[in-house]
Design an enzyme around this catalytic site. Structure first.
Site: not given
Ligand code: ATP
Length: 369
Positions: A138, A193, A225, A249, A253
């Site tokens: 990034y 990696k 991976d 990042d 998630d």
């Molecule tokens: P970024 O790249 O900006 O971090 P992202 O691409 O990871 O964003 P998010 O906006 O975090 O995407 O959303 C990913 C998924 O998680 C979506 O389905 C979203 O609706 C769900 N989500 C994210 N935050 C919440 C929350 N606080 N409450 C409920 N659902 C959420």
């Protein structure tokens, strides 16, 4: 009495809803009188209005403040001509300009929340992802090359200084924790990696150099991976995991999904002089404005903010208030009406916030008894 100025940037999508939830909770703590909130604009909506996603006044205000609290920023359709999103400029630039090198993302399965992983109970998953926040892939943001619309290149940047300080932060954090839930061992895992790219091999080399200075802590290794499988199959093995910016990042998630939802995970972005606090999730525009977003991640980030401020200023009042929020969140999550839609419940953003606020006032009454 010492007071603290909090720069508040609400942002886009669900950002303002979850940020307001955290402010309502902070205002219900025992140290509400010691906090002042100053709002600044940034994000995709601000870009649409003004042509800039991150105004200079916002940067100066954030830099000056004692801490920065953020909702989330960015909207998928609001992009620069090169196709990249405008709104996320705020978070990315803030990290680079304030040198917020350590992104601390706790991943914890909490009471009341059901994991998507079969047979995992609260206590089974409890680790921290330490994401290097200022370099990696990034660092190429805005500096990559698009040649004749035929070829594009972004560079992955790993420096000795950047890697040493994030690895050291990982080992220091492991020293303070109780070890991995599976075997109680204090452990730092490097996720990279190193088998494929020189940059990651360099990251791992420096990790090993730092690890030698911490013989009391196990050094552990996983390729990125394989890590996506390990986090699903044996999350109890992990204590602290350190990784490059983009891997952090992505992996955080995935990790958040194992402890309930993206909405659950707090995040602290720390440098030597500044702290920036927001949930690990993005602006989730598809659920914005419906009062259904899960605010726990942002509320827990606000608790981390108080903890950080308290340690930094040796102010016990803030550390006490951070603990109050943590306990009130855990009580709310186990209440019948404490789970939002993403966690399988029906609670609204404001309903959950009220539960946490009520928990804080009950706690205050008990303390006064
Ligand atoms: P970024 O790249 O900006 O971090 P992202 O691409 O990871 O964003 P998010 O906006 O975090 O995407 O959303 C990913 C998924 O998680 C979506 O389905 C979203 O609706 C769900 N989500 C994210 N935050 C919440 C929350 N606080 N409450 C409920 N659902 C959420």
């Amino acid at each position: 009495m010492d007071t603290y100025e909090i720069a508040v940037v609400h942002g886009d999508g669900i950002g303002p809803e979850v940020c307001q939830a955290a402010i309502d909770v902070l205002k219900a703590t025992s140290i509400s009188n010691a906090l002042t909130f100053v709002e600044y604009p940034a994000g995709a909506n601000h870009y649409l209005k003004s042509g800039t996603a991150f105004p200079d006044e916002t940067y100066e205000g954030c830099k000056r403040a004692d801490a920065i609290l953020h909702g989330a920023a960015g909207l998928p359709g609001v992009t620069y001509p090169d196709g990249t999103e405008t709104g996320i400029e705020f978070g990315l630039q803030l990290r680079f300009r304030l040198d917020l090198y350590a992104n601390v993302r706790p991943i914890k399965l909490r009471p009341g929340v059901t994991s998507r992983l079969r047979d995992r109970k609260p206590g089974d998953i409890d680790y921290v992802i330490l994401r290097e926040n200022t370099e990696g892939l990034y660092a190429a943001r805005g500096n990559g090359v698009n040649l004749r619309d035929e070829m594009a290149v972004d560079s992955l940047v790993i420096t000795r200084k950047g890697t040493e300080r994030i690895c050291r932060a990982a080992f220091e954090l492991a020293r303070k924790r109780n070890g991995a839930p599976g075997d109680g061992k204090k452990r730092v895992t490097v996720c990279d990696k190193a088998n494929v790219l020189r940059t990651y091999a360099f990251f791992r080399k420096i990790f090993n150099e730092v690890a030698e200075q911490y013989p009391d802590i196990e050094a552990d290794y996983a390729y990125a991976d394989a890590m996506t499988v390990h986090l699903l199959e044996r999350p109890e093995h992990y204590d602290v995991i350190v990784m490059e910016n983009m891997f952090g990042d992505i992996m955080s998630d995935l990790a958040a999904a194992t402890v309930g939802s993206m909405g659950m995970s707090p995040s602290s972005e720390l440098g030597d002089n500044n702290g920036f606090f927001q949930a690990a999730h993005g602006s989730a525009p598809t659920i914005a404005g419906q009062n259904v977003a899960n605010p726990y991640g942002t509320i827990l980030s606000a608790a981390s903010m108080l903890q950080w401020l308290g340690e930094r200023h040796s102010d016990k009042r803030l550390i006490t208030a951070a603990g109050q929020i943590q306990r009130s969140v855990e009580a709310a999550m186990t209440a019948p009406s404490g789970l939002t839609r993403d966690l399988g419940g029906k609670a609204s953003t404001s309903g959950v916030t009220q539960l946490v606020v009520q928990g804080l006032s009950r706690g205050a009454l008990h303390a006064a008894e």
